[in-house]
Enzyme design. Structure first.
Site, PDB file in Angstrom:
ATOM      1  N   TYR A 165      47.929  35.206  39.642  1.00 34.09           N
ATOM      2  CA  TYR A 165      47.934  33.970  40.236  1.00 34.09           C
ATOM      3  C   TYR A 165      49.490  33.437  40.347  1.00 34.09           C
ATOM      4  O   TYR A 165      49.853  33.187  41.669  1.00 34.09           O
ATOM      5  CB  TYR A 165      47.240  32.886  39.477  1.00 34.09           C
ATOM      6  CG  TYR A 165      47.344  31.371  39.997  1.00 34.09           C
ATOM      7  CD1 TYR A 165      46.306  31.366  41.053  1.00 34.09           C
ATOM      8  CD2 TYR A 165      47.928  30.313  39.623  1.00 34.09           C
ATOM      9  CE1 TYR A 165      46.324  30.097  41.726  1.00 34.09           C
ATOM     10  CE2 TYR A 165      47.680  29.046  40.187  1.00 34.09           C
ATOM     11  CZ  TYR A 165      46.893  28.978  41.346  1.00 34.09           C
ATOM     12  OH  TYR A 165      46.799  27.739  41.838  1.00 34.09           O
TER      13      TYR A 165
ATOM     14  N   SER B  15      51.382  26.501  44.593  1.00 32.58           N
ATOM     15  CA  SER B  15      51.190  25.981  43.437  1.00 32.58           C
ATOM     16  C   SER B  15      52.564  25.671  42.678  1.00 32.58           C
ATOM     17  O   SER B  15      53.426  26.309  42.870  1.00 32.58           O
ATOM     18  CB  SER B  15      50.254  26.774  42.703  1.00 32.58           C
ATOM     19  OG  SER B  15      50.135  26.370  41.317  1.00 32.58           O
TER      20      SER B  15
END
Length: 273
Positions: free
Chosen positions: A155, A142
């Site tokens: 995350y 990401s």
């Protein structure tokens, strides 16, 4: 077309979003696609539809965070197919957890388990099916693995780990003809975004998308099919000399240092309408 003809591909997190779009694209490109997810109902719908139209798609219930589940899946794939050519480690989860001192330990563990540990486990037990013939591995990271987000340190840690884990894998297996790269999406219209920020029909979801319009140079959220096309490039022989890379597909967000003039320039904001 047929860029993955006669290739067997494994895709985790295949039920929705980027995973589902990639299953559809890989099937159209001639691959035998093995779909792994905990959401078997959605996977089976996709598989049935693609198979009606000439595809070769199979679905498997797999929890990538659970070693036994992954080993059972790998053994089944070996028994049914012998080898694989492509592994797309796409399964992941995300949730805000507050500042680090407030962050629930169980949430941190869950995100690390699914995103980072899941990538490790799937790679560990499926790579042996690629050692003889080589292949391509794509790990979903990401843009949040390259920079940080407010209240999402778990995350950020997981995706940052995946980005560097990808480089380690690329070095480990280059001489076996296995290329390993990561795909780092920006904000993509998926069910996960609906869960995190609200759907298009909800007020918070609408505000979230409006904010992303002006902060993203291309002026919109990405689409799952756009990420699938990047995954196809990495899976196919078109990227035969690409390994150890992280390809960011974020509409340009990582291209600037800070919003600067964008914060006060109404013309910039209006251009995204």
């Amino acid at each position: 077309m047929n860029r993955l003809q006669n290739k067997t591909s494994v895709i985790t997190g295949a039920a929705t979003g980027i995973g589902k779009a990639t299953v559809e694209l890989f099937a159209k490109e001639g691959a035998t696609v093995l779909c792994a997810d905990i959401n078997t109902e959605e996977m089976e719908k996709t598989a049935n539809e693609l198979n009606k139209n000439g595809g070769n798609v199979k679905s498997y219930h797999v929890d990538v965070s659970d070693e036994e589940s992954v080993t059972n899946f790998a053994n089944q794939v070996k028994e049914e197919f012998g080898t694989i050519d492509v592994l797309f480690n796409n399964a992941g989860t995300d949730q805000e957890g507050g500042k680090v001192h407030e962050y629930p330990v169980e949430l941190f563990d869950k995100i690390i388990a699914v995103d980072l540990r899941g990538t490790f486990l799937s790679s560990k037990y499926l790579i042996p099916l690629m050692l003889d013939n080589g292949g391509s591995i794509i790990n979903t990271s990401s843009m949040s693995g390259r920079a940080a987000d407010l209240d999402r340190s778990g995350y950020n840690a997981a995706k940052g780990g995946i980005t560097n884990f990808t480089k380690a894998m690329a070095i480990d297996y280059a001489r076996q003809g296995i290329r390993v790269n990561s795909l780092s999406p920006g904000t993509i219209e998926t069910p996960l975004i609906d869960k995190l920020a609200g759907s298009k029909d909800e007020e918070m979801g609408h505000k979230f998308r409006d904010a992303n319009k002006w902060i993203t140079p291309l002026g919109r959220l990405g689409r799952p099919d756009e990420m699938a096309k990047v995954a196809l490039f990495l899976a196919s022989d078109d990227s035969s000399y690409v390994t150890g890379e992280d390809i960011t597909a974020d509409g340009g967000i990582m291209a600037y240092t800070w919003p600067g003039k964008m914060l006060i320039d109404n013309e910039w904001k209006e251009d995204t309408e």
